[in-house]
Design a protein around this motif. Structure first.
Motif, PDB file in Angstrom:
ATOM      1  N   ASN B  12      35.457  -5.270-127.077  1.00 20.92           N
ATOM      2  CA  ASN B  12      35.009  -6.242-127.250  1.00 20.92           C
ATOM      3  C   ASN B  12      34.614  -7.159-126.085  1.00 20.92           C
ATOM      4  N   LYS B  15      31.191  -5.525-123.835  1.00 21.31           N
ATOM      5  CA  LYS B  15      29.507  -6.211-124.741  1.00 21.31           C
ATOM      6  C   LYS B  15      29.026  -7.296-123.395  1.00 21.31           C
ATOM      7  N   SER B  66      32.788 -12.584-127.468  1.00 24.92           N
ATOM      8  CA  SER B  66      31.976 -11.127-127.620  1.00 24.92           C
ATOM      9  C   SER B  66      30.031 -11.703-127.358  1.00 24.92           C
ATOM     10  N   THR B  67      29.946 -11.301-128.598  1.00 22.79           N
ATOM     11  CA  THR B  67      28.650 -11.507-129.234  1.00 22.79           C
ATOM     12  C   THR B  67      27.698 -13.199-128.724  1.00 22.79           C
ATOM     13  N   CYS B  70      27.049 -13.196-124.857  1.00 19.21           N
ATOM     14  CA  CYS B  70      25.797 -12.354-124.636  1.00 19.21           C
ATOM     15  C   CYS B  70      24.769 -13.288-124.573  1.00 19.21           C
ATOM     16  N   THR B  98      23.790  -7.048-134.481  1.00 22.25           N
ATOM     17  CA  THR B  98      25.515  -7.367-134.082  1.00 22.25           C
ATOM     18  C   THR B  98      26.258  -7.825-134.601  1.00 22.25           C
ATOM     19  N   LEU B 189      21.166  -5.910-127.377  1.00 18.36           N
ATOM     20  CA  LEU B 189      22.257  -6.707-127.497  1.00 18.36           C
ATOM     21  C   LEU B 189      22.895  -5.116-128.688  1.00 18.36           C
ATOM     22  N   ILE B 192      24.204  -2.911-127.156  1.00 20.01           N
ATOM     23  CA  ILE B 192      24.763  -2.698-126.846  1.00 20.01           C
ATOM     24  C   ILE B 192      26.014  -2.909-126.852  1.00 20.01           C
ATOM     25  N   CYS B 193      26.210  -3.746-128.379  1.00 22.32           N
ATOM     26  CA  CYS B 193      27.168  -4.351-129.025  1.00 22.32           C
ATOM     27  C   CYS B 193      27.564  -2.945-130.181  1.00 22.32           C
ATOM     28  N   ALA B 196      29.519  -0.564-127.688  1.00 21.86           N
ATOM     29  CA  ALA B 196      30.792  -0.957-127.241  1.00 21.86           C
ATOM     30  C   ALA B 196      32.029  -0.759-128.084  1.00 21.86           C
TER      31      ALA B 196
END
Lengths: 253, 253
Positions: B12, B15, B66-67, B70, B98, B189, B192-193, B196
């Motif tokens: 996390n 991210k 974390s999300t 973002c 995500t 994202l 990216i997520c 991670a």
């Protein structure tokens, strides 16, 4: 053109339903019947391969996952009433609350709802009939949940879920002591998504949600029920399809 | 001014770290050490009462999860490189991915990571010392997880998590067979997520993630590692603080 596939106005189905009513958007309401596993039928799997409601059809594009549908409606229909704060910090607060429903609050209430209501429904079928229905479910975790509903959820699991529900209720009460709405001064998707789970808890969990112990939560539930959009949504639900809150199909999308 | 409180570039914490690097935003990187429970200390609980990283301080406003962080960066810094599709339908697809990380993928990988690495760490302390640390954790579920890590997770749970990891890997591989990036033609994202959690799985789960069985997943992981932002992020991580992926504190915010 908008078509919403959903169960009745409770749990995850309520989220986009109420959002559509609040935004005053014309849409076709296509209500599926969980009691005969209608959402697991092939025609619906062509719409959502995960066989979960709610699902939104917007001009042929399908959007799934209740919270994602709500954000989608905000992204597309930005001109009407807004259910998402313009301020990025407030918007983040809203998302922390909608995320919490999806990751925590909805699950514990759903398990108890299934134990109380889906179990009975699942036991109406013979083992063979039931297994035939369950095999149509594409998500493994949902198959497990249906089988548990028929067999009865483990006592340990039910106790843990009740602990989580009590924690959730305290958390909502505490937040509503410091703010009129969950994400701040305005009514937002944070309220709609939590209301989707909390509405009816005075009947389903009277030992936890009542005027004495959780006055603010009770008042907030009442305040949302009094909104014209909520009244219209409930009034326009076919009487024979009115489901009780914390109802069988609570966790679906 | 932006300050990010996080662990190293994995799970996390990765991210918002990678999002900040991708967007080229100047920020102060404040790396906490999970090995001595730094995130449970009082000074950090003043920043995030849940005692979880990552947390972003933006001009004194704290954003957690974390999300959510973002999405916040996308809402506030809309002028630079964008990590969220402008098209609402694509954006909804991104959010489904995500959300899936937060509700499914991150948890199964995290449990195995904890079993392999946090367990060892937790056993370095005497029962008394350990309990003193655990009592500082505000979230009940996190206390349970720490105690399980020390005692060893139930075998049944580990097997179920491995099943979920295998399912997750197949799901990613299938999606990357039909699209260069998870949410469509653009890097978002969603990538990216998922990265991670997925980065390093070739080492951590070689029986599941390898060039033969999951060529597209391996290629996608490599492609993200080759991006200038990812290279810079890893290069600027203090060497002694480089954590292995699927590392102890995998699930935190």
């Amino acid at each position: 053109m908008l078509t919403l596939y959903s169960f009745g106005p409770g749990a995850n189905s309520l989220k986009p339903l109420l959002a559509l009513y609040e935004k005053g958007l014309p849409f076709t309401r296509r209500q599926l019947n969980p009691a005969n596993f209608e959402h697991h039928e092939d025609w619906f799997k062509k719409i959502n391969p995960n066989a979960q409601v709610p699902a939104l059809d917007h001009d042929g594009k399908i959007i799934t996952e209740s919270t994602v549908i709500c954000e989608y409606l905000e992204d597309v229909f930005a001109d009407g009433p807004r259910l998402r704060p313009a301020d990025p910090y407030r918007r983040a607060q809203m998302r922390i609350w909608t995320k919490w429903v999806d990751e925590y609050f909805c699950w514990c209430v759903s398990t108890i709802g299934w134990e109380r209501m889906v179990s009975r429904m699942a036991r109406q079928y013979s083992e063979e009939e039931f297994e035939a229905y369950v095999r149509r479910i594409p998500l493994y975790e949902q198959q497990v949940k249906w089988r548990r509903a028929r067999a009865g959820f483990p006592q340990e699991m039910l106790e843990e879920e009740m602990r989580k529900i009590a924690f959730s209720v305290r958390r909502l009460e505490a937040r509503l002591a410091e703010s009129p709405w969950l994400a701040g001064p305005d009514y937002t998707l944070a309220d709609i998504c939590n209301f989707a789970i909390a509405n009816g808890m005075e009947r389903g969990f009277p030992e936890l949600v009542n005027a004495q112990d959780t006055p603010r939560l009770v008042e907030w539930i009442g305040r949302i029920n009094e909104r014209p959009a909520a009244k219209k949504m409930f009034a326009e639900t076919p009487r024979d399809k009115l489901e009780r809150p914390a109802q069988p199909a609570a966790r679906s999308g």
